[in-house]
Enzyme design. Structure first.
Site, mmCIF file in Angstrom:
data_model
loop_
_atom_site.group_PDB
_atom_site.id
_atom_site.type_symbol
_atom_site.label_atom_id
_atom_site.label_comp_id
_atom_site.label_asym_id
_atom_site.label_seq_id
_atom_site.Cartn_x
_atom_site.Cartn_y
_atom_site.Cartn_z
ATOM 1 N N ASN A 17 -35.613 85.366 48.931
ATOM 2 C CA ASN A 17 -35.346 83.899 48.605
ATOM 3 C C ASN A 17 -36.437 83.600 47.556
ATOM 4 O O ASN A 17 -35.811 82.719 46.542
ATOM 5 C CB ASN A 17 -35.492 82.858 49.814
ATOM 6 N N ARG A 68 -54.930 75.565 64.058
ATOM 7 C CA ARG A 68 -53.770 75.496 63.049
ATOM 8 C C ARG A 68 -54.103 74.417 62.184
ATOM 9 O O ARG A 68 -53.665 74.467 60.975
ATOM 10 C CB ARG A 68 -52.568 75.212 63.877
ATOM 11 N N MET A 93 -43.366 82.441 58.471
ATOM 12 C CA MET A 93 -43.456 82.866 59.749
ATOM 13 C C MET A 93 -44.374 82.177 60.739
ATOM 14 O O MET A 93 -44.544 82.644 61.857
ATOM 15 C CB MET A 93 -43.337 84.430 60.115
ATOM 16 N N LEU A 96 -45.175 74.954 61.420
ATOM 17 C CA LEU A 96 -46.290 73.864 60.823
ATOM 18 C C LEU A 96 -46.275 72.897 61.925
ATOM 19 O O LEU A 96 -45.314 72.412 62.514
ATOM 20 C CB LEU A 96 -45.565 73.206 59.399
ATOM 21 N N ASN A 110 -36.595 73.961 54.258
ATOM 22 C CA ASN A 110 -36.423 75.195 54.650
ATOM 23 C C ASN A 110 -34.889 75.805 54.495
ATOM 24 O O ASN A 110 -34.075 74.906 54.444
ATOM 25 C CB ASN A 110 -37.034 75.377 56.272
ATOM 26 N N HIS A 112 -32.047 78.286 56.394
ATOM 27 C CA HIS A 112 -32.092 78.948 57.881
ATOM 28 C C HIS A 112 -30.664 79.685 58.019
ATOM 29 O O HIS A 112 -29.570 79.227 57.773
ATOM 30 C CB HIS A 112 -31.991 77.756 59.064
ATOM 31 N N GLU A 145 -40.483 67.275 62.475
ATOM 32 C CA GLU A 145 -41.479 68.050 63.457
ATOM 33 C C GLU A 145 -40.889 68.857 64.473
ATOM 34 O O GLU A 145 -41.583 69.427 65.328
ATOM 35 C CB GLU A 145 -42.184 66.720 64.069
ATOM 36 N N ASP A 148 -36.067 73.498 63.030
ATOM 37 C CA ASP A 148 -35.087 73.576 62.537
ATOM 38 C C ASP A 148 -34.047 72.232 63.006
ATOM 39 O O ASP A 148 -32.765 72.478 62.859
ATOM 40 C CB ASP A 148 -34.257 74.901 62.920
ATOM 41 N N GLU A 177 -27.648 82.816 50.751
ATOM 42 C CA GLU A 177 -28.848 82.002 50.774
ATOM 43 C C GLU A 177 -29.536 81.989 49.349
ATOM 44 O O GLU A 177 -30.013 80.931 48.981
ATOM 45 C CB GLU A 177 -29.983 82.759 51.604
HETATM 46 C C1 GRF Z 1 -34.094 84.414 55.305
HETATM 47 O O1 GRF Z 1 -33.096 84.972 55.948
HETATM 48 C C2 GRF Z 1 -34.298 83.036 55.763
HETATM 49 O O2 GRF Z 1 -33.091 82.548 56.125
HETATM 50 C C3 GRF Z 1 -35.514 82.982 56.797
HETATM 51 O O3 GRF Z 1 -36.302 84.045 56.720
HETATM 52 C C4 GRF Z 1 -35.626 85.112 55.768
HETATM 53 C C5 GRF Z 1 -36.624 85.158 54.693
HETATM 54 O O4 GRF Z 1 -36.246 86.323 53.939
HETATM 55 N N1 GRF Z 1 -35.920 81.785 56.969
HETATM 56 P P1 GRF Z 1 -36.892 86.690 52.810
HETATM 57 O O5 GRF Z 1 -38.500 87.019 52.800
HETATM 58 O O6 GRF Z 1 -36.763 85.458 51.711
HETATM 59 O O7 GRF Z 1 -36.364 87.720 51.941
#
Ligand code: GRF
Length: 200
Positions: A17, A68, A93, A96, A110, A112, A145, A148, A177
């Site tokens: 992405n 954190r 990953m 927050l 974000n 998803h 907060e 998703d 995406e």
């Molecule tokens: C994507 O599938 C996105 O929807 C999720 O994490 C993945 C990230 O993939 N939140 P990349 O690192 O951008 O290839």
């Protein structure tokens, strides 16, 4: 010429992405630019993608921090130093905390891999596929907060054809995406997403 919207991209992994966003910013008329890419994982392939384009990168390994809050404070300092207007989560990953989210109200996006509010959390593509639903999709949303749960900005459906393999469905989702994220960022940068009405 109008100043471009400055993006601070948070990554942990592959960064496809991020790549789609970097490619979009190559167009002269694209209204945003990547100011900094920050990874919590040293050696994440996403960092190389940024370096190849001469974009500043930083590694902030969460494991080195006791709390954190301290981890997020260092991320926030980098965002500040690079004058970031919009924070982009691109396969980041870590969850927050409200501390960070309140620093950037409606300025953290974000992506998803499902049609939220369906399938929040991890393994969203696989969960939709296992349920044999006719359709799943992709959602771009602002981060609030919850997990998703923030205001939805853009969605696109992806059909789940009978008998399709999980790998093929994943590939189709990722293709969407890579189109949808640069589009949402463009709309934000053009001031068209500032007051999202919808939340769930
Ligand atoms: C994507 O599938 C996105 O929807 C999720 O994490 C993945 C990230 O993939 N939140 P990349 O690192 O951008 O290839």
């Amino acid at each position: 010429m109008k100043e471009k919207c400055r993006l601070g991209v948070l990554v942990s992994g592959t960064g496809t992405n991020l790549q789609a966003i970097l490619d979009a910013t190559e167009a002269k008329d694209y209204p945003a630019e990547v100011a900094i890419v920050i990874s919590n994982v040293a050696g994440a392939p996403a960092l190389e993608r940024a370096k190849k384009k001469g974009i500043p990168t930083a590694v902030i390994p969460h494991a080195l921090y006791e709390t954190r809050g301290e981890f997020e404070r260092d991320i926030a300092v980098q965002m500040e130093n690079h004058k970031v207007d919009l924070v982009i989560l691109a396969g980041f990953m870590r969850v927050l905390t409200p501390f960070f989210i309140r620093l950037f109200p409606n300025r953290i996006m974000n992506i998803h891999p499902a049609l939220l509010p369906a399938f929040p959390g991890t393994h969203a593509i696989e969960r939709a596929w296992k349920e044999k639903l006719p359709v799943t999709g992709v959602t771009v949303h602002f981060v609030d907060e919850g997990t998703d749960t923030g205001p939805i900005l853009l969605q696109e459906e992806v059909p789940i054809e009978p008998g399709i393999s999980l790998e093929r469905l994943e590939a189709k989702i990722h293709e969407v995406e890579h189109r949808l994220y640069p589009k949402a960022i463009r709309l934000f940068a053009e001031g068209k997403l500032e007051k999202p009405e919808r939340s769930h």
